[in-house]
Design a protein around this motif. Structure first.
Motif, mmCIF file in Angstrom:
data_model
loop_
_atom_site.group_PDB
_atom_site.id
_atom_site.type_symbol
_atom_site.label_atom_id
_atom_site.label_comp_id
_atom_site.label_asym_id
_atom_site.label_seq_id
_atom_site.Cartn_x
_atom_site.Cartn_y
_atom_site.Cartn_z
ATOM 1 N N HIS A 23 0.855 -1.195 0.000
ATOM 2 C CA HIS A 23 0.000 0.000 0.000
ATOM 3 C C HIS A 23 0.885 1.237 0.000
ATOM 4 C CE1 HIS A 23 1.043 0.351 4.228
ATOM 5 N NE2 HIS A 23 0.601 -0.874 4.439
ATOM 6 N N ASP A 24 0.249 2.414 -0.044
ATOM 7 C CA ASP A 24 1.019 3.659 -0.150
ATOM 8 C C ASP A 24 1.003 4.481 1.136
ATOM 9 O OD1 ASP A 24 -1.597 4.481 -0.170
ATOM 10 O OD2 ASP A 24 -1.495 5.597 -2.055
ATOM 11 N N ALA A 25 0.540 3.924 2.263
ATOM 12 C CA ALA A 25 0.596 4.649 3.526
ATOM 13 C C ALA A 25 2.045 4.898 3.920
ATOM 14 C CB ALA A 25 -0.119 3.866 4.626
ATOM 15 N N ALA A 26 2.313 6.062 4.470
ATOM 16 C CA ALA A 26 3.697 6.463 4.731
ATOM 17 C C ALA A 26 4.422 5.483 5.644
ATOM 18 C CB ALA A 26 3.720 7.870 5.332
ATOM 19 N N GLN A 27 3.833 5.165 6.788
ATOM 20 C CA GLN A 27 4.423 4.167 7.696
ATOM 21 C C GLN A 27 3.300 3.367 8.345
ATOM 22 O OE1 GLN A 27 4.879 7.504 9.209
ATOM 23 N NE2 GLN A 27 6.373 8.097 7.663
ATOM 24 N N THR A 28 3.524 2.071 8.462
ATOM 25 C CA THR A 28 2.584 1.198 9.169
ATOM 26 C C THR A 28 3.307 0.173 10.038
ATOM 27 O OG1 THR A 28 2.494 -0.220 7.214
ATOM 28 C CG2 THR A 28 0.736 1.409 7.461
ATOM 29 N N ARG A 29 4.644 0.244 10.088
ATOM 30 C CA ARG A 29 5.418 -0.703 10.880
ATOM 31 C C ARG A 29 6.521 0.054 11.621
ATOM 32 N NH1 ARG A 29 7.600 -4.791 6.652
ATOM 33 N NH2 ARG A 29 7.622 -2.894 5.369
ATOM 34 N N THR A 30 6.618 -0.207 12.920
ATOM 35 C CA THR A 30 7.570 0.531 13.751
ATOM 36 C C THR A 30 8.242 -0.399 14.756
ATOM 37 O OG1 THR A 30 6.301 2.596 13.610
ATOM 38 C CG2 THR A 30 7.819 2.378 15.465
ATOM 39 N N SER A 31 9.534 -0.211 14.939
ATOM 40 C CA SER A 31 10.271 -0.811 16.047
ATOM 41 C C SER A 31 10.912 0.327 16.830
ATOM 42 C CB SER A 31 11.349 -1.773 15.549
ATOM 43 O OG SER A 31 10.775 -2.865 14.861
ATOM 44 N N ALA A 32 10.806 0.268 18.141
ATOM 45 C CA ALA A 32 11.358 1.360 18.952
ATOM 46 C C ALA A 32 11.855 0.837 20.290
ATOM 47 C CB ALA A 32 10.314 2.451 19.176
ATOM 48 N N ILE A 33 12.943 1.430 20.759
ATOM 49 C CA ILE A 33 13.481 1.172 22.086
ATOM 50 C C ILE A 33 13.575 2.516 22.801
ATOM 51 C CG2 ILE A 33 15.457 0.372 23.427
ATOM 52 C CD1 ILE A 33 16.164 -1.441 21.046
ATOM 53 N N LEU A 34 12.959 2.609 23.979
ATOM 54 C CA LEU A 34 13.060 3.814 24.779
ATOM 55 C C LEU A 34 14.154 3.621 25.818
ATOM 56 C CD1 LEU A 34 10.312 4.141 23.378
ATOM 57 C CD2 LEU A 34 9.451 5.206 25.463
ATOM 58 N N ASP A 35 15.038 4.594 25.924
ATOM 59 C CA ASP A 35 16.209 4.493 26.790
ATOM 60 C C ASP A 35 15.884 5.042 28.173
ATOM 61 O OD1 ASP A 35 18.656 4.477 28.009
ATOM 62 O OD2 ASP A 35 19.698 5.648 26.484
ATOM 63 N N TYR A 36 15.808 4.144 29.138
ATOM 64 C CA TYR A 36 15.598 4.513 30.536
ATOM 65 C C TYR A 36 16.808 4.156 31.392
ATOM 66 C CZ TYR A 36 10.669 5.647 29.779
ATOM 67 O OH TYR A 36 9.491 6.244 29.368
ATOM 68 N N GLY A 37 17.966 4.083 30.769
ATOM 69 C CA GLY A 37 19.154 3.764 31.537
ATOM 70 C C GLY A 37 19.384 2.272 31.637
ATOM 71 N N ASP A 38 20.069 1.855 32.708
ATOM 72 C CA ASP A 38 20.535 0.476 32.820
ATOM 73 C C ASP A 38 19.626 -0.440 33.639
ATOM 74 O OD1 ASP A 38 22.763 1.137 31.317
ATOM 75 O OD2 ASP A 38 23.955 1.681 33.094
ATOM 76 N N THR A 39 18.471 0.056 34.102
ATOM 77 C CA THR A 39 17.579 -0.773 34.919
ATOM 78 C C THR A 39 16.290 -1.120 34.195
ATOM 79 O OG1 THR A 39 18.444 0.191 36.959
ATOM 80 C CG2 THR A 39 16.320 -0.923 37.109
ATOM 81 N N VAL A 40 15.714 -0.161 33.482
ATOM 82 C CA VAL A 40 14.415 -0.353 32.842
ATOM 83 C C VAL A 40 14.595 -0.589 31.345
ATOM 84 C CG1 VAL A 40 12.186 0.706 32.304
ATOM 85 C CG2 VAL A 40 13.249 1.089 34.539
ATOM 86 N N ARG A 41 13.953 -1.662 30.837
ATOM 87 C CA ARG A 41 13.948 -1.950 29.400
ATOM 88 C C ARG A 41 12.544 -1.701 28.860
ATOM 89 N NH1 ARG A 41 12.484 -5.927 25.829
ATOM 90 N NH2 ARG A 41 11.364 -6.927 27.542
ATOM 91 N N CYS A 42 12.474 -0.986 27.744
ATOM 92 C CA CYS A 42 11.176 -0.655 27.154
ATOM 93 C C CYS A 42 11.274 -0.762 25.640
ATOM 94 C CB CYS A 42 10.750 0.754 27.559
ATOM 95 S SG CYS A 42 9.145 1.245 26.889
#
Length: 355
Positions: free
Chosen positions: A216-235
């Motif tokens: 299809h022609d939609a700009a984006q429909t798939r995303t991978s992301a990691i949010l950086d909360y330091g060395d204790t929390v993984r998101c």
């Protein structure tokens, strides 16, 4: 003390004297979520305006409300709460029409990008608007219960937050998205980024990649992301709106793990949207050995829209001291969205060549 799933908060208190609601926009979200929620909560709906007169009159007739002839007529309704169910590029123009000091709920996103969000923030400050952004996932019964469980210590310290979506989203239901340069994060995953901010606070940064699909022609429909909360929390978020191979292996779920307990959630509305499936919240509480289902008293659609409007109405009446997702706070969610798009556009760390 043993874990009692029925003791978790799932609803926002109702306003004692709700004001009439005036809606700008007559798109599917109004008929599918806003008005069912307001009618369920017995919030008075005064009427709506949409530049597409035929669409406005049709929706107004279905709900027995007024279809205003102009935006100016809608904005002139006295003592109203204004509900902007409008595309992001029109928010600023509508806000300028509203009376100073008005209570207003702005559809997410808060503008098309961070610059537009900043303009909206400045308009709201200048006009002294009591303005919130419609990040209504925060008010879904399952999310209120999750946050209550966290606050009561049943998970311990939250150290992991996973969002996993593999489903087929009917983007054609929102024709205004066609041709927009930013879709998936700005229009959908923004809900999850905003909720994560409420649960974990603001991250130090984000690594993200958001792409389209050859079908299809939609700009984006798939995303991978990691949010950086330091060395204790993984998101981490893994989002695929193009998993269109039948229901069997589709998913829309969160896994939130703490040092002493964990929670699992299914966001049912996204599975076969807008009909959806039931929401699910299960908790493995501190000290427990089994997963315990939380009997939910409603779902994201439409019940979260009840809570979102209730908080704004109560804040306007002085019954709530905090306006959740105020434009001041929502600007930070927009900053996170902007950072994700900047990360997506930046080159990845290259592999070293073999010597």
């Amino acid at each position: 003390m043993s874990f009692d799933p029925t003791s978790l908060q799932q609803a926002w208190p109702a306003p004692s004297s709700p004001r009439p609601i005036v809606t700008f926009g007559a798109g599917s979200i109004v008929g599918d979520a806003h008005y069912p929620a307001y009618r369920k909560a017995e919030f008075p709906i005064a009427g709506l305006f949409d530049p597409d007169r035929e669409k406005a009159e049709k929706l107004a007739a279905e709900w027995g409300v007024t279809a205003y002839a102009s935006a100016e007529e809608a904005a002139a309704v006295e003592d109203a709460v204004f509900d902007l169910a409008t595309p992001p590029n029109t928010h600023a123009a509508v806000l300028r029409l509203l009376p100073d000091g008005a209570a207003v709920l702005i559809q997410k996103p808060m503008g098309s990008d961070l610059a537009a969000a900043t303009e909206i923030l400045e308009i709201c400050r200048e006009k002294k608007l009591m303005a919130a952004v419609n990040f209504q996932l925060r008010f879904a019964p399952m999310m209120l219960a999750l946050k209550d469980a966290i606050a009561k210590g049943w998970l311990g310290e939250v150290v992991d937050f996973d969002a996993w979506l593999a489903l087929a989203t009917p983007w054609q239901l929102w024709p205004f998205l066609k041709g927009l340069p930013r879709i998936e994060i700005a229009m959908h995953s923004i809900h999850y980024l905003d909720l994560i901010r409420q649960v974990l606070g603001d991250p130090q940064g984000v690594h993200a990649k958001s792409i389209g699909h050859p079908n299809h022609d939609a700009a984006q429909t798939r995303t991978s992301a990691i949010l950086d909360y330091g060395d204790t929390v993984r998101c981490a978020l893994s989002v695929n709106h193009d998993h269109d191979f039948g229901r069997k292996h589709q998913a829309c779920e969160f896994r939130i793990c703490g040092t002493e307990g964990a929670a699992y959630l299914q966001l049912g509305v996204n599975l076969d949207y807008p009909r959806g499936e039931p929401d699910i919240l299960e908790v493995r509480p501190r000290g427990g050995e089994e997963w315990i289902g939380v009997p939910l008293q409603g779902s994201w659609f439409p019940d979260a829209f009840v809570g979102r409007m209730a908080n704004l109405q109560r804040f306007a009446a002085g019954e709530d001291t905090e306006l959740v997702s105020s434009v001041e706070d929502a600007w930070n969610t927009m900053a996170l969205v902007e950072a994700a798009y900047q990360s997506s556009a930046a080159p990845a760390t290259p592999l070293q060549e073999r010597p």
